[in-house]
Design an enzyme around this catalytic site. Structure first.
Site, mmCIF file in Angstrom:
data_model
loop_
_atom_site.group_PDB
_atom_site.id
_atom_site.type_symbol
_atom_site.label_atom_id
_atom_site.label_comp_id
_atom_site.label_asym_id
_atom_site.label_seq_id
_atom_site.Cartn_x
_atom_site.Cartn_y
_atom_site.Cartn_z
ATOM 1 N NE ARG A 15 -2.108 -1.754 3.443
ATOM 2 C CZ ARG A 15 -2.449 -1.841 4.838
ATOM 3 N NH1 ARG A 15 -3.497 -1.365 5.126
ATOM 4 N NH2 ARG A 15 -1.630 -2.443 5.874
ATOM 5 C CE LYS A 75 1.731 -2.815 8.794
ATOM 6 N NZ LYS A 75 0.440 -3.626 9.379
ATOM 7 C CE1 TYR A 94 -4.644 2.112 10.703
ATOM 8 C CE2 TYR A 94 -3.559 1.404 8.452
ATOM 9 C CZ TYR A 94 -4.681 1.421 9.480
ATOM 10 O OH TYR A 94 -6.016 1.502 8.766
ATOM 11 C CG HIS A 96 -0.919 -1.291 15.124
ATOM 12 N ND1 HIS A 96 -2.264 -1.554 15.495
ATOM 13 C CD2 HIS A 96 -0.948 -1.132 13.754
ATOM 14 C CE1 HIS A 96 -3.199 -1.168 14.635
ATOM 15 N NE2 HIS A 96 -2.445 -1.161 13.441
ATOM 16 C CD GLU A 118 -2.388 2.896 15.706
ATOM 17 O OE1 GLU A 118 -2.157 3.063 14.519
ATOM 18 O OE2 GLU A 118 -1.395 2.656 16.480
ATOM 19 C CG ASP A 270 -6.217 -8.274 13.821
ATOM 20 O OD1 ASP A 270 -6.999 -8.882 14.066
ATOM 21 O OD2 ASP A 270 -6.317 -7.158 13.590
HETATM 22 N N1 LIG Z 1 -7.024 -10.210 9.662
HETATM 23 C C1 LIG Z 1 -7.067 -8.832 9.166
HETATM 24 O O1 LIG Z 1 -6.296 -8.570 8.235
HETATM 25 C C2 LIG Z 1 -7.846 -7.855 9.932
HETATM 26 C C3 LIG Z 1 -8.254 -6.551 9.194
HETATM 27 C C4 LIG Z 1 -9.181 -5.796 10.053
HETATM 28 C C5 LIG Z 1 -9.776 -6.267 11.098
HETATM 29 N N2 LIG Z 1 -9.297 -7.388 11.542
HETATM 30 C C6 LIG Z 1 -9.752 -7.623 13.011
HETATM 31 O O2 LIG Z 1 -11.182 -8.218 12.607
HETATM 32 C C7 LIG Z 1 -11.867 -8.094 14.008
HETATM 33 C C8 LIG Z 1 -13.370 -7.467 13.996
HETATM 34 O O3 LIG Z 1 -12.998 -6.196 13.685
HETATM 35 P P1 LIG Z 1 -14.347 -5.364 13.323
HETATM 36 O O4 LIG Z 1 -14.188 -4.057 12.944
HETATM 37 O O5 LIG Z 1 -15.623 -6.042 12.823
HETATM 38 O O6 LIG Z 1 -14.825 -4.948 15.205
HETATM 39 P P2 LIG Z 1 -16.334 -4.493 15.414
HETATM 40 O O7 LIG Z 1 -16.118 -3.848 16.915
HETATM 41 O O8 LIG Z 1 -16.777 -3.865 14.428
HETATM 42 O O9 LIG Z 1 -16.943 -5.707 15.466
HETATM 43 C C9 LIG Z 1 -16.897 -6.917 16.749
HETATM 44 C C10 LIG Z 1 -18.153 -7.433 17.015
HETATM 45 O O10 LIG Z 1 -17.814 -8.599 17.992
HETATM 46 C C11 LIG Z 1 -18.985 -8.692 18.561
HETATM 47 N N3 LIG Z 1 -18.992 -9.752 19.658
HETATM 48 C C12 LIG Z 1 -18.079 -9.547 20.776
HETATM 49 N N4 LIG Z 1 -18.140 -10.908 21.677
HETATM 50 C C13 LIG Z 1 -18.828 -11.750 20.917
HETATM 51 C C14 LIG Z 1 -19.212 -12.984 21.052
HETATM 52 N N5 LIG Z 1 -18.838 -13.733 22.213
HETATM 53 N N6 LIG Z 1 -20.036 -13.454 20.022
HETATM 54 C C15 LIG Z 1 -20.312 -12.901 18.946
HETATM 55 N N7 LIG Z 1 -19.971 -11.546 18.760
HETATM 56 C C16 LIG Z 1 -19.286 -10.928 19.622
HETATM 57 C C17 LIG Z 1 -19.314 -7.293 19.043
HETATM 58 O O11 LIG Z 1 -20.729 -7.295 19.570
HETATM 59 C C18 LIG Z 1 -19.336 -6.489 17.614
HETATM 60 O O12 LIG Z 1 -20.312 -6.450 16.959
HETATM 61 C C19 LIG Z 1 -10.902 -7.462 15.035
HETATM 62 O O13 LIG Z 1 -10.025 -8.177 15.758
HETATM 63 C C20 LIG Z 1 -9.929 -6.696 13.864
HETATM 64 O O14 LIG Z 1 -8.579 -6.441 14.663
HETATM 65 C C21 LIG Z 1 -8.419 -8.200 11.020
#
Ligand SMILES: NC(=O)c1ccc[n+]([C@@H]2O[C@H](COP(=O)([O-])OP(=O)(O)OC[C@H]3O[C@@H](n4cnc5c(N)ncnc54)[C@H](O)[C@@H]3O)[C@@H](O)[C@H]2O)c1
Length: 371
Positions: A15, A75, A94, A96, A118, A270
């Site tokens: 990016r 990054k 970012y 972190h 972030e 993550d």
């Molecule tokens: N791997 C990657 O490249 C990447 C990229 C972006 C985001 N992420 C990760 O994805 C994850 C989700 O991000 P997001 O932006 O959707 O967060 P978000 O806060 O928008 O959504 C999280 C949801 O999880 C729900 N939740 C909490 N406990 C729960 C449970 N026990 N059962 C079911 N649902 C539950 C919450 O109520 C909320 O609606 C984060 O960990 C974020 O860091 C990873």
């Protein structure tokens, strides 16, 4: 202001932090934009598009850091960049910080103004510079899941949408936030049979209203998850508990209840992951198999689609970059509380509580650097 856009040097980062459109917007406001040679090429932007937009190209990363009053990056700076950062220089990227002590020490030593994407936070608690990457990862989780369900990739060999006369696949999405909602939209669009689970009833009500009829909303608990996994083809982990490790909602013993070739995509990897058997993987080697179940756990999913991710990220970051350039960081942060939340380390002081707490460092109120 003089703005510098270095080429990202972190492994596998394609990016770029500013597009030609952003360059045009900043130069139109009277700023000078220096872009490192080939910084945008992996996101589809050759040098010529930056120069056409009023930017200037510099050959080396050192020249970019030397000339710039504000560095815009994607990054966190890596070790090779630490000594390039100057006292008083704005570094908008970012960071972190809470997961990397050496970076904290280096930025304290640099006396730069570190504004972390972030932690930019709106009044309602939303994180506008994280949302776009969650949107990308959520949509991508279904694309990847569909691919790894194919037999040659060791999946069950099922087409997500089925065909006339053949039932579609069952997709279970745990977590109905940004990632989960985008995943549900994609899976529903491919005509899968989708169930989305969350513990937030208001969120489930909202999802029930906006998602199509082939998506069922369900309250998230162990009982419901255990019942669903036996018939699942693709399971997406999309849970987040802010500031905490994700809970293990799918434990190792549950894998034996799934059918061989089921695909697990743990987007939350993550934050430690919500599937016990998930460990971070890379785009080079994205999956591994445990008990005949395919695990996809890439920690940086948006990195695989830099064309989309760069545009999605810069659509969100540019407005703040323009404010920083037009007003200077102090005035911009005083006038925009969301941006002020992005201040993490300034002139050697740790001004973001989460970072200070993570390493037992002295926290100083951001007002101490703004006046
Ligand atoms: N791997 C990657 O490249 C990447 C990229 C972006 C985001 N992420 C990760 O994805 C994850 C989700 O991000 P997001 O932006 O959707 O967060 P978000 O806060 O928008 O959504 C999280 C949801 O999880 C729900 N939740 C909490 N406990 C729960 C449970 N026990 N059962 C079911 N649902 C539950 C919450 O109520 C909320 O609606 C984060 O960990 C974020 O860091 C990873």
């Amino acid at each position: 202001m003089i703005i510098g856009v270095p080429k990202e040097i972190k492994n596998n980062e394609s990016r770029v932090a500013l597009t030609p459109a952003g360059t045009q917007a900043l130069t139109a406001n009277g700023h000078t934009v220096y872009v490192q040679d080939q910084a945008g090429v992996n996101s589809g932007f050759p040098n010529s598009e930056y120069t056409d937009a009023g930017g200037k190209i510099l050959d080396t990363i050192k020249e970019v850091y030397d000339v710039a009053e504000m560095i815009i990056k994607v990054k966190e700076p890596i070790e090779e960049e630490y000594d390039l950062i100057k006292e008083g220089q704005i570094v908008y990227t970012y960071f972190h910080f809470a997961s990397h002590r050496p970076l904290v020490d280096a930025m304290i030593k640099s006396k730069a103004v570190c504004i972390a994407y972030e932690t930019v936070e709106k009044k309602d608690g939303s994180l506008p510079l994280l949302v776009p990457m969650s949107e990308v990862a959520g949509r991508m989780s279904i694309q990847q899941g569909a691919k790894f369900l194919e037999k040659p990739l060791l999946g069950k060999g099922i087409l997500l949408g089925g065909v006339p006369g053949v039932a579609p696949a069952n997709v279970i999405i745990i977590g109905g936030g940004i990632v989960g909602t985008q995943a549900a939209k994609m899976a529903a669009g491919m005509e899968a049979n989708v169930t989305i689970l969350d513990i937030d009833l208001d969120r489930l009500r909202y999802l029930e209203d906006i998602l199509p009829a082939n998506v069922t909303t369900l309250y998230s608990n162990q009982y419901n998850i255990r019942k669903l996994i036996a018939d699942a083809d693709l399971i997406v982990g999309a849970v987040l508990i802010p500031g905490a490790k994700a809970p293990n909602l799918i434990t190792k013993d549950m894998l034996k209840d799934m059918r061989p070739g089921t695909v697990l995509v743990d987007v939350a990897v993550d934050q430690g992951g919500c599937i016990e058997t998930c460990k971070p993987t890379t785009h080079e080697d994205p999956t591994f198999i445990i008990d005949d179940i395919v695990h996809y756990c890439v920690a940086n999913m948006p990195g695989a689609v830099p064309y989309t991710s760069t545009l999605a990220l810069t659509n969100a970051t540019l407005q703040y970059a323009i404010q920083l350039a037009d007003k200077g960081w102090k005035k911009a942060c005083k006038e925009n509380a969301a941006l002020a939340k992005g201040l993490n380390i300034v002139n050697g002081k740790v001004v973001y509580k989460g970072v200070a707490d993570a390493f037992n460092l002295k926290f100083q109120d951001p007002s101490s650097v703004l006046n």
